[in-house]
Design a protein around this motif. Sequence first.
Motif, PDB file in Angstrom:
ATOM      1  N   LYS A   1       0.621  -1.067   0.263  1.00  0.00           N
ATOM      2  CA  LYS A   1       0.120  -0.069  -0.337  1.00  0.00           C
ATOM      3  C   LYS A   1       0.775   1.182   0.028  1.00  0.00           C
ATOM      4  O   LYS A   1       0.638   1.993  -0.525  1.00  0.00           O
ATOM      5  N   ALA A   2       1.875   1.165   0.690  1.00  0.00           N
ATOM      6  CA  ALA A   2       2.484   2.258   0.802  1.00  0.00           C
ATOM      7  C   ALA A   2       3.263   2.461  -0.327  1.00  0.00           C
ATOM      8  O   ALA A   2       3.522   3.076  -0.733  1.00  0.00           O
ATOM      9  N   ALA A   3       4.295   1.470  -1.482  1.00  0.00           N
ATOM     10  CA  ALA A   3       4.483   1.239  -2.484  1.00  0.00           C
ATOM     11  C   ALA A   3       3.535   2.224  -3.383  1.00  0.00           C
ATOM     12  O   ALA A   3       3.687   2.649  -4.535  1.00  0.00           O
ATOM     13  N   TYR A   4       2.244   1.258  -3.150  1.00  0.00           N
ATOM     14  CA  TYR A   4       1.060   2.370  -4.378  1.00  0.00           C
ATOM     15  C   TYR A   4       1.138   3.948  -3.972  1.00  0.00           C
ATOM     16  O   TYR A   4       0.677   4.749  -5.045  1.00  0.00           O
TER      17      TYR A   4
ATOM     18  N   GLU B   1      -2.377  -8.288  -3.027  1.00  0.00           N
ATOM     19  CA  GLU B   1      -2.883  -9.572  -3.337  1.00  0.00           C
ATOM     20  C   GLU B   1      -3.780  -8.663  -4.776  1.00  0.00           C
ATOM     21  O   GLU B   1      -3.754  -7.685  -4.644  1.00  0.00           O
ATOM     22  N   GLU B   2      -4.229  -9.474  -5.690  1.00  0.00           N
ATOM     23  CA  GLU B   2      -5.166  -8.757  -6.737  1.00  0.00           C
ATOM     24  C   GLU B   2      -6.130  -8.457  -6.554  1.00  0.00           C
ATOM     25  O   GLU B   2      -6.822  -7.494  -6.705  1.00  0.00           O
ATOM     26  N   SER B   3      -7.146  -9.116  -5.402  1.00  0.00           N
ATOM     27  CA  SER B   3      -8.494  -8.228  -4.993  1.00  0.00           C
ATOM     28  C   SER B   3      -8.162  -7.519  -3.699  1.00  0.00           C
ATOM     29  O   SER B   3      -9.120  -6.235  -3.914  1.00  0.00           O
ATOM     30  N   ASP B   4      -6.501  -7.028  -3.603  1.00  0.00           N
ATOM     31  CA  ASP B   4      -6.480  -5.397  -3.576  1.00  0.00           C
ATOM     32  C   ASP B   4      -7.048  -4.240  -4.219  1.00  0.00           C
ATOM     33  O   ASP B   4      -6.933  -3.893  -4.925  1.00  0.00           O
ATOM     34  N   THR B   5      -7.740  -3.155  -3.401  1.00  0.00           N
ATOM     35  CA  THR B   5      -7.954  -2.059  -4.110  1.00  0.00           C
ATOM     36  C   THR B   5      -6.923  -1.630  -4.615  1.00  0.00           C
ATOM     37  O   THR B   5      -7.079  -0.950  -5.812  1.00  0.00           O
ATOM     38  N   GLU B   6      -5.770  -1.516  -3.677  1.00  0.00           N
ATOM     39  CA  GLU B   6      -4.676  -0.230  -4.819  1.00  0.00           C
ATOM     40  C   GLU B   6      -3.404  -1.294  -5.605  1.00  0.00           C
ATOM     41  O   GLU B   6      -3.479  -0.533  -6.419  1.00  0.00           O
ATOM     42  N   TYR B   7      -4.438  -3.136  -5.860  1.00  0.00           N
ATOM     43  CA  TYR B   7      -3.471  -2.733  -6.716  1.00  0.00           C
ATOM     44  C   TYR B   7      -3.510  -2.922  -7.827  1.00  0.00           C
ATOM     45  O   TYR B   7      -3.799  -2.970  -9.188  1.00  0.00           O
ATOM     46  N   GLN B   8      -5.636  -2.970  -7.737  1.00  0.00           N
ATOM     47  CA  GLN B   8      -6.685  -2.706  -9.440  1.00  0.00           C
ATOM     48  C   GLN B   8      -5.956  -1.091  -9.101  1.00  0.00           C
ATOM     49  O   GLN B   8      -5.821  -0.660 -10.737  1.00  0.00           O
ATOM     50  N   LYS B   9      -6.100  -0.180  -8.850  1.00  0.00           N
ATOM     51  CA  LYS B   9      -5.576   0.893  -8.836  1.00  0.00           C
ATOM     52  C   LYS B   9      -4.297   1.092  -9.474  1.00  0.00           C
ATOM     53  O   LYS B   9      -3.893   2.024 -10.528  1.00  0.00           O
ATOM     54  N   ALA B  10      -3.406   0.009  -9.109  1.00  0.00           N
ATOM     55  CA  ALA B  10      -1.779   0.372  -9.613  1.00  0.00           C
ATOM     56  C   ALA B  10      -1.727   0.130 -10.969  1.00  0.00           C
ATOM     57  O   ALA B  10      -1.183   0.636 -11.483  1.00  0.00           O
ATOM     58  N   ARG B  11      -2.774  -0.745 -11.624  1.00  0.00           N
ATOM     59  CA  ARG B  11      -2.547  -1.308 -12.758  1.00  0.00           C
ATOM     60  C   ARG B  11      -2.955  -0.040 -14.047  1.00  0.00           C
ATOM     61  O   ARG B  11      -2.560   0.385 -14.250  1.00  0.00           O
ATOM     62  N   TYR B  12      -3.721   0.623 -13.310  1.00  0.00           N
ATOM     63  CA  TYR B  12      -4.439   2.008 -13.991  1.00  0.00           C
ATOM     64  C   TYR B  12      -3.069   2.865 -13.655  1.00  0.00           C
ATOM     65  O   TYR B  12      -2.688   3.576 -14.885  1.00  0.00           O
ATOM     66  N   GLY B  13      -2.568   3.422 -12.988  1.00  0.00           N
ATOM     67  CA  GLY B  13      -0.816   4.140 -12.324  1.00  0.00           C
ATOM     68  C   GLY B  13      -0.085   3.999 -13.134  1.00  0.00           C
ATOM     69  O   GLY B  13       0.466   4.766 -14.003  1.00  0.00           O
ATOM     70  N   ILE B  14       0.581   2.816 -13.350  1.00  0.00           N
ATOM     71  CA  ILE B  14       1.554   2.229 -14.568  1.00  0.00           C
ATOM     72  C   ILE B  14       1.324   2.549 -15.663  1.00  0.00           C
ATOM     73  O   ILE B  14       2.022   3.200 -15.779  1.00  0.00           O
ATOM     74  N   GLY B  15      -0.269   1.852 -15.770  1.00  0.00           N
ATOM     75  CA  GLY B  15      -0.356   2.218 -17.081  1.00  0.00           C
ATOM     76  C   GLY B  15      -0.337   4.049 -17.410  1.00  0.00           C
ATOM     77  O   GLY B  15       0.292   3.732 -19.188  1.00  0.00           O
TER      78      GLY B  15
END
Length: 79
Positions: free
Chosen positions: A30-33, A60-74
């Motif tokens: 979460k801190a990395a996100y 985990e893929e189910s974490d909200t931050e994981y999903q938001k990080a996908r958008y952020g990295i893109g």
Amino acid sequence: ELYNRGEITHATLYFSKAIENPMERSTVGKAAYWMGESLSRQNKWQQAISFYAKAFQNLEESDTEYQKARYGIGYAYFN
């Protein structure tokens, strides 16, 4: 709270501490996100990408931050 108030520089200090002194894997993720988000707001795209990648490694893929990080990295790669 600092991030939400727009105090990005101060917020990144705390995100860095959470990453450098890991207590739990999810906290590091979460801190990395949020570090990736902070760097993106400063147009530091390459640095942001590395922190989003670190988020993927610690969340985990189910974490909200994981999903938001996908958008952020893109978005970071796009820029």
